[in-house]
Enzyme design. Structure first.
Site, PDB file in Angstrom:
ATOM      1  N   SER A  46      47.620  30.797  20.377  1.00 33.14           N
ATOM      2  CA  SER A  46      47.015  30.370  19.116  1.00 33.14           C
ATOM      3  C   SER A  46      48.076  29.997  18.101  1.00 33.14           C
ATOM      4  O   SER A  46      47.855  29.130  17.249  1.00 33.14           O
ATOM      5  CB  SER A  46      46.124  31.494  18.552  1.00 33.14           C
ATOM      6  OG  SER A  46      45.043  31.754  19.405  1.00 33.14           O
ATOM      7  N   GLU A 118      45.037  26.580  -0.307  1.00 33.68           N
ATOM      8  CA  GLU A 118      43.947  26.771   0.636  1.00 33.68           C
ATOM      9  C   GLU A 118      42.892  27.682   0.014  1.00 33.68           C
ATOM     10  O   GLU A 118      43.100  28.256  -1.060  1.00 33.68           O
ATOM     11  CB  GLU A 118      44.479  27.330   1.965  1.00 33.68           C
ATOM     12  CG  GLU A 118      45.355  26.320   2.709  1.00 33.68           C
ATOM     13  CD  GLU A 118      45.787  26.779   4.082  1.00 33.68           C
ATOM     14  OE1 GLU A 118      45.365  27.880   4.500  1.00 33.68           O
ATOM     15  OE2 GLU A 118      46.544  26.052   4.743  1.00 33.68           O
ATOM     16  N   HIS A 233      36.035  29.621  11.701  1.00 30.85           N
ATOM     17  CA  HIS A 233      36.557  28.562  10.841  1.00 30.85           C
ATOM     18  C   HIS A 233      35.451  27.548  10.602  1.00 30.85           C
ATOM     19  O   HIS A 233      34.812  27.084  11.559  1.00 30.85           O
ATOM     20  CB  HIS A 233      37.763  27.882  11.481  1.00 30.85           C
ATOM     21  CG  HIS A 233      38.602  27.130  10.500  1.00 30.85           C
ATOM     22  ND1 HIS A 233      38.171  25.969   9.901  1.00 30.85           N
ATOM     23  CD2 HIS A 233      39.833  27.379  10.000  1.00 30.85           C
ATOM     24  CE1 HIS A 233      39.114  25.542   9.079  1.00 30.85           C
ATOM     25  NE2 HIS A 233      40.126  26.386   9.120  1.00 30.85           N
ATOM     26  N   ARG A 278      36.282  31.709   3.540  1.00 32.46           N
ATOM     27  CA  ARG A 278      35.849  31.104   4.795  1.00 32.46           C
ATOM     28  C   ARG A 278      34.488  31.593   5.260  1.00 32.46           C
ATOM     29  O   ARG A 278      33.709  30.822   5.835  1.00 32.46           O
ATOM     30  CB  ARG A 278      36.898  31.370   5.885  1.00 32.46           C
ATOM     31  CG  ARG A 278      38.122  30.497   5.738  1.00 32.46           C
ATOM     32  CD  ARG A 278      39.096  30.731   6.862  1.00 32.46           C
ATOM     33  NE  ARG A 278      40.228  29.805   6.752  1.00 32.46           N
ATOM     34  CZ  ARG A 278      41.262  29.806   7.566  1.00 32.46           C
ATOM     35  NH1 ARG A 278      41.321  30.680   8.542  1.00 32.46           N
ATOM     36  NH2 ARG A 278      42.257  28.947   7.405  1.00 32.46           N
ATOM     37  N   HIS A 337      37.583  31.689  15.360  1.00 31.92           N
ATOM     38  CA  HIS A 337      38.943  31.290  15.008  1.00 31.92           C
ATOM     39  C   HIS A 337      39.927  32.452  14.939  1.00 31.92           C
ATOM     40  O   HIS A 337      41.049  32.344  15.427  1.00 31.92           O
ATOM     41  CB  HIS A 337      38.899  30.567  13.656  1.00 31.92           C
ATOM     42  CG  HIS A 337      40.219  30.071  13.178  1.00 31.92           C
ATOM     43  ND1 HIS A 337      40.972  29.146  13.888  1.00 31.92           N
ATOM     44  CD2 HIS A 337      40.934  30.348  12.061  1.00 31.92           C
ATOM     45  CE1 HIS A 337      42.083  28.880  13.220  1.00 31.92           C
ATOM     46  NE2 HIS A 337      42.097  29.608  12.114  1.00 31.92           N
ATOM     47  N   ARG A 372      39.781  37.415   6.559  1.00 33.17           N
ATOM     48  CA  ARG A 372      41.181  37.050   6.372  1.00 33.17           C
ATOM     49  C   ARG A 372      41.336  35.965   5.318  1.00 33.17           C
ATOM     50  O   ARG A 372      40.634  34.951   5.339  1.00 33.17           O
ATOM     51  CB  ARG A 372      41.766  36.556   7.699  1.00 33.17           C
ATOM     52  CG  ARG A 372      43.193  36.033   7.600  1.00 33.17           C
ATOM     53  CD  ARG A 372      43.676  35.571   8.957  1.00 33.17           C
ATOM     54  NE  ARG A 372      42.993  34.388   9.422  1.00 33.17           N
ATOM     55  CZ  ARG A 372      43.516  33.164   9.419  1.00 33.17           C
ATOM     56  NH1 ARG A 372      44.717  32.952   8.917  1.00 33.17           N
ATOM     57  NH2 ARG A 372      42.832  32.151   9.888  1.00 33.17           N
ATOM     58  N   SER A 377      47.745  35.112   8.311  1.00 31.83           N
ATOM     59  CA  SER A 377      47.951  35.603   9.674  1.00 31.83           C
ATOM     60  C   SER A 377      49.388  35.388  10.141  1.00 31.83           C
ATOM     61  O   SER A 377      50.013  36.305  10.690  1.00 31.83           O
ATOM     62  CB  SER A 377      46.975  34.934  10.639  1.00 31.83           C
ATOM     63  OG  SER A 377      47.002  33.534  10.505  1.00 31.83           O
ATOM     64  N   LEU A 378      49.934  34.192   9.964  1.00 30.49           N
ATOM     65  CA  LEU A 378      51.333  33.974  10.338  1.00 30.49           C
ATOM     66  C   LEU A 378      52.258  34.822   9.480  1.00 30.49           C
ATOM     67  O   LEU A 378      53.270  35.338   9.958  1.00 30.49           O
ATOM     68  CB  LEU A 378      51.694  32.491  10.214  1.00 30.49           C
ATOM     69  CG  LEU A 378      51.092  31.546  11.260  1.00 30.49           C
ATOM     70  CD1 LEU A 378      51.476  30.102  10.962  1.00 30.49           C
ATOM     71  CD2 LEU A 378      51.541  31.924  12.666  1.00 30.49           C
TER      72      LEU A 378
END
Length: 513
Positions: A46, A118, A233, A278, A337, A372, A377-378
């Protein structure tokens, strides 16, 4: 399949080679470590597909406290504030570390990092690389660094099948490559195997991302947390390709709007509009589709001919499907997602089983809560991997030549459970559908077949969703539409899940008699 035993002298084994696994291996250097990847490095993760960037408070009018506040708001009452604060404070240094490793982040003409916006962020704080190809750029740079690091032994095409546990502690990994199985004796294992998206028909995740790491942890006796919280997502490209190409949230950050087939913008009256959290946007799109409408993302006015330069990967996917995103709306739908739940871990990534750590999406650190925040996440993977590596390095190897006996279970295959998972665990859930899902999955989970491990994790998710009788964050129950006054995390072990499933099926059988 009876495994051979490989002498790795008790070195740590990392299962998974996305950003979390690669970073953990690099942070462990110069300590020897074995990195297991079921495919060639850089494929079927991913991380490579991630279009979003990394959230970090680098702007002049931003701060870790603002990043903290946005994360807590998105998490809908279930974030661990101490974890969020620690990650937010560490994000800027993590970006610097990635740059030192060769990641070329997007910059303005003046040489400063370009910061994107975002959903649910109050500031522009998203750092990208290669436009909408951040994950690919990160993974490529990290693979180069890993291959140059002599302390890291890379085992490609090696798939972990089971963890060996003795006296409540990990003592080895059973893996398979082709037709050969092998035991790696070790008392230090790091799960970095990704999420669960491929349990669903519609997903942005690679085919191998179906909760395998969670199954390894659960069968080892580890506690899993918040399994019911799955992020869909809202804007996956609505085509037959799997995994579904992602239409990055950053497209909406640049002003694109969601419309139906008549051109009606149905989020006009929603607070935040297209940049609401989201879960809110995914439910709105899901409801439109459920009433027979089509949904499109319209970037004609906001980006137009600039679309291809700003979002080259999205443009490529659209054009492959015969769509010109600069001149026509893009068909989209929600897709599985990201998994906020995972292996329950402490601040150092330690699970409830001695010798087992988890990092990245497979772990539940408390950062994401019930929903989230975009591009966290990254950031989580690159910050927490350092703390996991430090903890692993400090743990005694306890190495001795073991006499381990184990067999390798069948290769996992989620294909036969996808219909049940998709029908019962989608964007909007209800108690009857969840009960039906448990009843369907239980007999599959207890067999020794390729479908058993995927069914086991899907079963545990369904039980966690059934027990949460409220709607919170990404978990929406049509039969319990309101949020409970008390926020609580959920915890589940394999043993407790099987007990609940057996009792539920017994009650169903008694009602049918």
């Amino acid at each position: 399949m009876t495994p051979d035993v490989g002498d790795i002298r008790g070195a740590p084994v990392i299962i998974g080679a996305g950003v979390a696994g690669l970073m953990t291996a690099l942070h462990l250097a110069p300590h020897p470590v074995y990195l297991l990847s079921p495919t060639r490095l850089g494929t079927e993760t991913s991380s490579t597909l991630a279009q979003g960037g990394l959230a970090a408070s680098l702007g002049a009018h931003d701060s870790p406290d603002l990043h903290l506040a946005d994360t807590l708001a998105a998490g809908d009452g279930l974030c661990d504030e101490s974890v969020v604060r620690r990650v937010a404070n560490a994000a800027d240094r993590a970006i610097e570390n990635l740059m030192d490793l060769g990641v070329a982040f997007d910059c303005s003409w003046g040489g400063t990092l370009r910061l994107g916006l975002e959903a649910a962020h109050s500031r522009r704080r998203i750092v990208h690389a290669g436009g909408d190809s951040t994950g690919r750029e990160l993974v490529c740079a990290l693979i180069i660094a890993v291959r140059r690091t002599p302390s890291i032994t890379i085992l490609e095409g090696m798939e972990a099948r089971r963890l060996i546990v003795e006296n409540g502690a990990v003592s080895g990994v059973v893996a398979a490559k082709g037709g050969q199985a092998i035991i790696f004796p070790t008392r230090r294992v790091v799960l970095a195997s990704g999420g669960i998206g491929a349990l669903f028909r519609d997903t942005t995740n690679p085919a191998g991302t179906f909760g395998h790491g969670l199954a390894l942890a659960a069968c080892a006796g580890a506690e899993l947390a918040d399994l019911e919280f799955i992020q869909f997502h809202p804007t996956a490209l609505d085509v037959s390709q799997r995994p579904m190409p992602l239409v990055s949230e950053a497209v909406r950050g640049e002003g694109a709007v969601l419309i139906d087939e008549c051109g009606h913008r149905f989020l006009c009256d929603t607070p935040g509009g297209e940049l609401a959290s989201r879960d809110v946007v995914a439910r709105a799109v899901w409801q439109q589709l459920g009433t027979g409408h089509r949904v499109y993302l319209d970037a004609r006015q906001s980006l137009g001919q600039k679309f291809a330069k700003r979002f080259p990967a999205v443009t490529r996917h659209c054009r492959d499907a015969g769509i010109d995103p600069a001149g026509e709306p893009i068909p989209v739908r929600p897709a599985a997602h990201y998994h906020m739940g995972g292996v329950a871990v402490d601040a150092a990534g330690r699970s409830t089983v001695s010798g087992l750590w988890a990092c990245g999406e497979v772990a539940c650190t408390g950062l994401h809560g019930a929903n989230r925040l975009a591009s966290n996440s990254l950031t989580e993977a690159v910050t927490t991997s350092l703390w996991v590596a430090q903890s692993v390095a400090a743990a005694p190897a306890g190495w001795q030549w073991p006499r381990l006996v184990a067999t390798a279970p069948p290769r996992p295959d989620p294909s036969s459970v996808r219909d049940a998972v998709s029908n019962g665990l989608g964007v909007i859930r209800d108690g009857q559908a969840l009960s039906d899902t448990v009843e369907t999955l239980l007999p599959i989970a207890v067999r020794n077949t390729g479908a058993s491990d995927p069914a086991l994790i899907a079963l545990m998710i369904a039980i966690a969703a059934l027990r949460r009788e409220e709607s919170r964050g990404s978990h929406c129950r049509s039969d319990f539409p309101t949020r409970s006054a008390q926020a609580r995390s959920s915890r589940l072990t394999l043993a407790s899940a099987m007990t609940v499933a057996a009792e539920l099926n017994l009650r169903c059988a008694e009602r049918s008699a």
